[in-house]
Write a protein that holds these residues in place. Structure first.
Motif, PDB file in Angstrom:
ATOM      1  N   ILE A  14     -24.380  49.376 -22.407  1.00 19.94           N
ATOM      2  CA  ILE A  14     -23.661  49.669 -21.168  1.00 19.94           C
ATOM      3  C   ILE A  14     -23.348  48.342 -20.465  1.00 19.94           C
ATOM      4  O   ILE A  14     -24.186  47.817 -19.727  1.00 19.94           O
ATOM      5  N   MET A  19     -20.087  52.739 -18.276  1.00 16.87           N
ATOM      6  CA  MET A  19     -20.814  54.012 -18.250  1.00 16.87           C
ATOM      7  C   MET A  19     -21.069  54.482 -19.679  1.00 16.87           C
ATOM      8  O   MET A  19     -20.357  54.089 -20.597  1.00 16.87           O
ATOM      9  N   LYS A  20     -22.050  55.351 -19.815  1.00 18.57           N
ATOM     10  CA  LYS A  20     -22.356  55.951 -21.113  1.00 18.57           C
ATOM     11  C   LYS A  20     -23.010  57.307 -20.857  1.00 18.57           C
ATOM     12  O   LYS A  20     -23.833  57.441 -19.952  1.00 18.57           O
ATOM     13  N   CYS A  21     -22.656  58.286 -21.672  1.00 16.37           N
ATOM     14  CA  CYS A  21     -23.289  59.597 -21.602  1.00 16.37           C
ATOM     15  C   CYS A  21     -24.416  59.654 -22.626  1.00 16.37           C
ATOM     16  O   CYS A  21     -24.222  59.248 -23.776  1.00 16.37           O
ATOM     17  N   ARG A  28     -26.760  66.606 -20.178  1.00 19.72           N
ATOM     18  CA  ARG A  28     -25.890  65.431 -20.294  1.00 19.72           C
ATOM     19  C   ARG A  28     -26.101  64.559 -19.065  1.00 19.72           C
ATOM     20  O   ARG A  28     -25.970  65.029 -17.933  1.00 19.72           O
ATOM     21  N   LEU A  30     -25.204  60.783 -17.207  1.00 22.57           N
ATOM     22  CA  LEU A  30     -24.325  59.627 -17.125  1.00 22.57           C
ATOM     23  C   LEU A  30     -25.141  58.416 -16.696  1.00 22.57           C
ATOM     24  O   LEU A  30     -25.785  58.447 -15.650  1.00 22.57           O
ATOM     25  N   ALA A  32     -24.848  54.483 -15.596  1.00 26.29           N
ATOM     26  CA  ALA A  32     -23.862  53.533 -15.073  1.00 26.29           C
ATOM     27  C   ALA A  32     -24.567  52.208 -14.802  1.00 26.29           C
ATOM     28  O   ALA A  32     -25.706  52.176 -14.332  1.00 26.29           O
ATOM     29  N   ASP A  43     -24.013  64.249 -15.830  1.00 28.36           N
ATOM     30  CA  ASP A  43     -22.678  63.948 -16.332  1.00 28.36           C
ATOM     31  C   ASP A  43     -21.711  65.104 -16.078  1.00 28.36           C
ATOM     32  O   ASP A  43     -20.556  65.032 -16.424  1.00 28.36           O
ATOM     33  N   PRO A  51     -16.794  66.345 -17.719  1.00 27.28           N
ATOM     34  CA  PRO A  51     -17.701  65.232 -18.006  1.00 27.28           C
ATOM     35  C   PRO A  51     -17.328  64.000 -17.161  1.00 27.28           C
ATOM     36  O   PRO A  51     -16.271  63.412 -17.348  1.00 27.28           O
ATOM     37  N   SER A  53     -18.482  61.132 -17.359  1.00 30.11           N
ATOM     38  CA  SER A  53     -18.431  59.929 -18.200  1.00 30.11           C
ATOM     39  C   SER A  53     -17.029  59.657 -18.745  1.00 30.11           C
ATOM     40  O   SER A  53     -16.745  58.566 -19.214  1.00 30.11           O
ATOM     41  N   ARG A  54     -16.149  60.640 -18.647  1.00 28.22           N
ATOM     42  CA  ARG A  54     -14.757  60.431 -19.071  1.00 28.22           C
ATOM     43  C   ARG A  54     -13.863  60.067 -17.889  1.00 28.22           C
ATOM     44  O   ARG A  54     -12.657  59.942 -18.032  1.00 28.22           O
ATOM     45  N   VAL A  62     -18.000  57.060  -9.123  1.00 29.17           N
ATOM     46  CA  VAL A  62     -17.419  57.603 -10.353  1.00 29.17           C
ATOM     47  C   VAL A  62     -16.494  58.748  -9.949  1.00 29.17           C
ATOM     48  O   VAL A  62     -16.837  59.553  -9.076  1.00 29.17           O
TER      49      VAL A  62
END
Length: 103
Positions: A14, A19-21, A28, A30, A32, A43, A51, A53-54, A62
């Protein structure tokens, strides 16, 4: 959640401003990386289960990719958007190059 910390990612996964899920016991989450710190929130946006994260991360905010609800990754608080609910926050610990979440 039981209270123990579990490893979920490497800090290298990261980059700053990224960010990453990750999945934690079927949830889920997220992750950051903002201003040298790691934060974790749900997430899933409460409006249509989008989501996060998208979405787009700008500073500590976010933005949901569907209807542009905005959440603060530090607190999970809703900043703006078509819903009225905050998202869950997870406690984060970083040891060495590993990110842990309290489960």
């Amino acid at each position: 959640m039981s209270g123990e910390f579990i490893p979920v990612a490497s800090t290298a996964d990261i980059p700053p401003g990224g960010m990453k899920c990750v999945a934690v016991e079927r949830a889920r989450v997220l992750l950051a990386h903002v201003d040298g710190r790691f934060y974790a929130i749900s997430d899933i946006c409460g409006h249509r289960n989008a989501p996060l994260s998208r979405g787009r991360l700008a500073g500590h905010i976010v933005e949901c990719p569907l209807h542009f609800a905005q959440f603060d990754v530090r607190s999970g608080k809703l900043v703006d958007g078509p819903i009225s609910a905050d998202v869950a926050v997870y406690e984060v610990r970083v040891e060495g190059d590993t990110v842990y979440l309290r489960r």
